[in-house]
Design a protein around this motif. Structure first.
Motif, short mmCIF file in Angstrom:
data_model
loop_
_atom_site.label_atom_id
_atom_site.label_comp_id
_atom_site.label_asym_id
_atom_site.label_seq_id
_atom_site.Cartn_x
_atom_site.Cartn_y
_atom_site.Cartn_z
N VAL A 342 0.86 -1.17 -0.05
CA VAL A 342 0.03 0.06 -0.06
C VAL A 342 0.97 1.23 0.14
CG1 VAL A 342 -1.79 1.22 1.35
CG2 VAL A 342 -1.80 -1.25 1.08
N GLN A 343 1.92 1.21 0.75
CA GLN A 343 2.99 2.33 0.66
C GLN A 343 3.60 2.56 -0.74
OE1 GLN A 343 5.52 3.34 4.35
NE2 GLN A 343 4.91 1.26 4.96
N SER A 344 3.82 1.38 -1.29
CA SER A 344 4.42 1.53 -2.84
C SER A 344 3.33 2.33 -3.55
CB SER A 344 4.78 0.18 -3.30
OG SER A 344 5.19 0.04 -4.64
N ALA A 345 2.19 1.83 -3.46
CA ALA A 345 0.99 2.49 -4.19
C ALA A 345 0.89 4.14 -4.00
CB ALA A 345 -0.41 1.84 -3.87
N ALA A 346 1.14 4.28 -2.52
CA ALA A 346 0.99 5.67 -2.39
C ALA A 346 2.18 6.50 -3.09
CB ALA A 346 1.41 5.91 -0.99
N PHE A 347 3.36 5.86 -2.99
CA PHE A 347 4.53 6.51 -3.84
C PHE A 347 4.49 6.65 -5.21
CE2 PHE A 347 6.91 4.72 0.01
CZ PHE A 347 6.83 5.82 0.92
N THR A 348 3.49 5.64 -5.91
CA THR A 348 3.39 5.60 -7.30
C THR A 348 2.50 6.76 -7.38
OG1 THR A 348 3.87 3.22 -7.24
CG2 THR A 348 2.52 4.27 -9.12
N VAL A 349 1.52 7.16 -6.68
CA VAL A 349 0.61 8.17 -7.05
C VAL A 349 1.28 9.36 -7.01
CG1 VAL A 349 -1.34 9.50 -6.08
CG2 VAL A 349 -1.54 6.84 -6.21
N LEU A 350 2.37 9.57 -6.07
CA LEU A 350 2.97 10.95 -5.75
C LEU A 350 4.04 10.99 -7.00
CD1 LEU A 350 3.19 10.82 -1.86
CD2 LEU A 350 1.57 12.34 -3.60
N ILE A 351 4.45 10.04 -7.72
CA ILE A 351 5.55 10.23 -8.62
C ILE A 351 5.28 11.15 -9.71
CG2 ILE A 351 6.49 9.09 -10.85
CD1 ILE A 351 6.34 6.26 -9.23
N SER A 358 -3.05 20.71 -7.49
CA SER A 358 -3.52 21.26 -6.41
C SER A 358 -3.47 20.08 -5.56
CB SER A 358 -4.95 21.87 -6.90
OG SER A 358 -5.89 20.81 -7.30
N TYR A 359 -3.97 20.61 -4.28
CA TYR A 359 -3.92 19.32 -3.08
C TYR A 359 -4.70 18.23 -3.54
CZ TYR A 359 -4.55 17.12 1.28
OH TYR A 359 -4.78 16.17 2.34
N SER A 360 -6.23 18.50 -3.95
CA SER A 360 -6.75 17.28 -4.66
C SER A 360 -6.92 17.21 -5.85
CB SER A 360 -8.14 17.68 -4.00
OG SER A 360 -9.15 16.68 -4.34
N PRO A 361 -6.92 16.06 -6.42
CA PRO A 361 -7.12 14.54 -5.84
C PRO A 361 -5.88 13.85 -5.61
CG PRO A 361 -7.62 14.37 -8.16
CD PRO A 361 -7.00 15.77 -8.06
N TRP A 362 -4.60 14.12 -6.24
CA TRP A 362 -3.65 13.33 -6.19
C TRP A 362 -3.00 13.27 -4.97
CZ3 TRP A 362 -4.87 9.63 -9.33
CH2 TRP A 362 -5.57 9.84 -10.45
N ILE A 363 -2.64 14.51 -4.40
CA ILE A 363 -1.80 14.47 -3.15
C ILE A 363 -2.58 14.06 -2.00
CG2 ILE A 363 -0.84 15.95 -1.64
CD1 ILE A 363 0.15 17.72 -3.95
N LEU A 364 -3.67 14.21 -2.15
CA LEU A 364 -4.80 13.81 -1.00
C LEU A 364 -4.69 12.32 -0.96
CD1 LEU A 364 -7.08 13.86 0.94
CD2 LEU A 364 -8.77 14.30 -0.69
N LEU A 365 -5.09 11.75 -2.10
CA LEU A 365 -5.30 10.11 -2.44
C LEU A 365 -3.61 9.62 -1.83
CD1 LEU A 365 -6.16 7.59 -3.38
CD2 LEU A 365 -5.41 8.33 -5.73
N GLY A 366 -2.52 10.09 -2.38
CA GLY A 366 -1.22 9.67 -1.95
C GLY A 366 -1.10 9.73 -0.46
N VAL A 367 -1.53 10.81 0.13
CA VAL A 367 -1.25 10.70 1.62
C VAL A 367 -2.06 9.66 2.45
CG1 VAL A 367 -1.92 12.58 3.70
CG2 VAL A 367 -0.78 13.26 1.58
N THR A 368 -3.52 9.53 1.78
CA THR A 368 -4.14 8.86 2.52
C THR A 368 -3.68 7.39 2.46
OG1 THR A 368 -6.12 10.33 1.91
CG2 THR A 368 -6.57 8.07 2.61
N LEU A 369 -3.19 6.99 1.28
CA LEU A 369 -2.65 5.73 1.17
C LEU A 369 -1.31 5.48 1.75
CD1 LEU A 369 -3.11 5.09 -2.65
CD2 LEU A 369 -4.27 3.85 -1.04
N LEU A 370 -0.80 6.46 2.14
CA LEU A 370 0.62 6.18 2.83
C LEU A 370 0.08 6.10 4.29
CD1 LEU A 370 3.67 6.87 2.98
CD2 LEU A 370 3.33 9.03 3.34
#
Length: 500
Positions: A342-351, A358-370
């Protein structure tokens, strides 16, 4: 027995331990938010600023083994009290500092007392909650606070700096310490062992402490110097030498400072590694995200802290899920592997970080998954690392767990800083002429952070795969135990004397 209803004394111990753990971990990040204002107030240079962070990390990391041994000598409750009071007084000194040197002295003293408070804190939870169901609940709570401390530090630091000033980022620890002391009257005292008090291997303790000192000092220097600088190479080389001598001493000493029994179970070693990886991910991702949100998106310190709330929420939810359900059904190896994935998935989103985001949606998704990933790892790893440890070794076992998180975090900061700096210089030297707005340096910085998240995604994905393979090749190990084993563990609680 219900932890939440009928056992108020245990609940008080757990609450105090959780608050203490938050205090210890958040002090690694809360100072990051306070430093810009402190720098203006006290007038120190940019190069000197790093020492306000490093001083705490070096003292804390170097003395954890000694702290664990002191817990075994004088008892959990006494160690906890000394650690909490000392940490609070050091924080007051730092809050009143009128020069950088006073602030640095306070940060060193915070690290010294944190090295005692950390092992006492974890040992208090491990020895208070022995029965499996209560242990699962307790470590779901404790693990979530241990994992969320870094993000909470950024949030609390933003609030305090914004409304009360940077000094309150230190004064707030007095409030935490008072709460802890009021809630620990029922904590266990010194563990009683039938064979008497275990002697202290002074040479082994010295070698272990020196190894940790040189290691944390060396990696802390990377933020100001590259990996080939003398100030990095020399302490890291000294650390390698000390580690070799320490391991040799462990094999030859009659009563080694770290009992070999703690290394005999592969699952416990996996737990220590998992705790280190949590520390690494916490600090590396917090560094990238806070710099990007404040430096590129121009968020205030308070807004940056608020933006990390989903991480804390996800962490708490996942910690409860991991301890109450996953540990029983799929075992610690698969649970930790899932957290890595799940952490790997979070880092993948933040690549894909871009200055136009903007903060939403991708940073919000990455932070939540992290947060979910850290929660799935931290609680099971901390519980497994201290599970079924003999009474007299609870202090050193707890110190090893704290050491893993501290060293992992220090290496995470060093690796993340040096890697992003290197990639930034590379991108900056090759500007894209078609980019007009925002300016190219902002794009270069975002690309550098994206490359850092790429490395993290690959690293944690590979770790998840290796651990899943390991889990598939051996009998499943879970948090569930038989009634006989439960009775044996409950009986072992009688080995813990409560000293007045």
């Amino acid at each position: 027995m219900d932890l939440n209803v009928t056992d108020g004394r245990r609940r008080a111990v757990l609450f105090a331990a959780s608050i203490a753990q938050i205090m210890i971990v958040l002090d690694s990040t809360i100072i990051v938010v306070a430093l810009p204002e402190a720098q203006l107030d006290l007038g120190f240079s940019e190069s000197e600023k790093q020492w306000a962070i490093s001083a705490y990390a070096i003292a804390f990391g170097a003395l954890l083994l000694a702290g664990g041994r002191i817990v075994e000598q004088i008892g959990v409750r006494a160690s906890f009290a000394v650690g909490a009071i000392g940490f609070a007084l050091a924080s007051v000194l730092g809050g009143l500092a009128d020069t950088l040197w006073v602030l640095l002295l306070a940060r060193v003293l915070q690290g010294v007392f944190a090295a005692l408070l950390g092992p006492a804190n974890l040992s208090m939870v491990a020895t208070t909650f022995v029965e499996p169901k209560l242990r699962a609940r307790a470590f779901a709570v404790f693990g979530s606070t241990a994992g969320a401390g870094a993000a909470l530090g950024l949030l609390l630091g933003g609030v305090l700096t914004e409304y009360l000033g940077w000094r309150w980022c230190l004064f707030v620890n007095v409030v935490f310490a008072v709460i802890c002391l009021l809630m620990t009257s029922s904590a266990p005292g010194r563990a009683k062992r039938e064979e008497g008090q275990r002697p202290t291997d002074v040479l082994g303790l010295a070698l272990g402490s020196l190894a940790l000192f040189f290691l944390v000092f060396g990696v802390s220097e990377v933020s100001e110097n590259d990996w080939t600088h003398t100030r990095v190479i020399v302490p890291l080389a000294a650390s390698v030498v000390c580690i070799g001598l320490f391991l040799l001493r462990l094999m030859r000493a009659k009563e080694p400072i770290v009992p070999p029994i703690l290394f005999k179970q592969s699952l416990r070693m996996i737990a220590y590694t998992a705790v280190a990886l949590v520390g690494f991910a916490q600090m590396a991702s917090s560094l990238y995200l806070s710099y990007f949100l404040q430096g590129t998106l121009n968020m205030t310190a308070l807004a940056t802290g608020v933006s990390l709330i989903p991480l804390v929420v996800g962490l708490v939810v996942a910690a409860v899920l991991s301890m109450r359900i996953l540990m029983v059904r799929i075992g610690p190896r698969f649970t930790i592997a899932l957290g890595l994935l799940v952490q790997s998935a979070a880092f993948t989103v933040l690549i894909g970080l871009r200055p136009t985001w903007s903060y939403s949606p991708w940073i919000l998704l990455g932070v939540t998954l992290l947060g979910l990933g850290i929660g799935l790892m931290m609680a099971p790893a901390v519980s497994t690392a201290t599970d079924q440890v003999p009474a007299g070794f609870s202090g050193v076992a707890s110190s090893l767990t704290n050491t893993a998180q501290q060293v992992g975090g220090a290496i995470g900061v060093a690796a993340a800083t040096s890697f992003a700096s290197m990639r930034f210089e590379t991108y900056l030297a090759q500007p894209n002429q078609q980019v007009v707005s925002p300016p190219w340096p902002e794009w270069a910085q975002a690309y550098a952070y994206g490359d850092g998240f790429t490395a993290l995604a690959i690293m944690y994905g590979a770790a998840a795969l290796l651990l899943a393979i390991n889990a598939c090749t051996r009998p499943r190990s879970t948090a569930h135990i038989t009634k006989v084993e439960a009775t044996q563990r409950a009986n072992s609680a009688h080995n813990y004397g409560v000293q007045q």
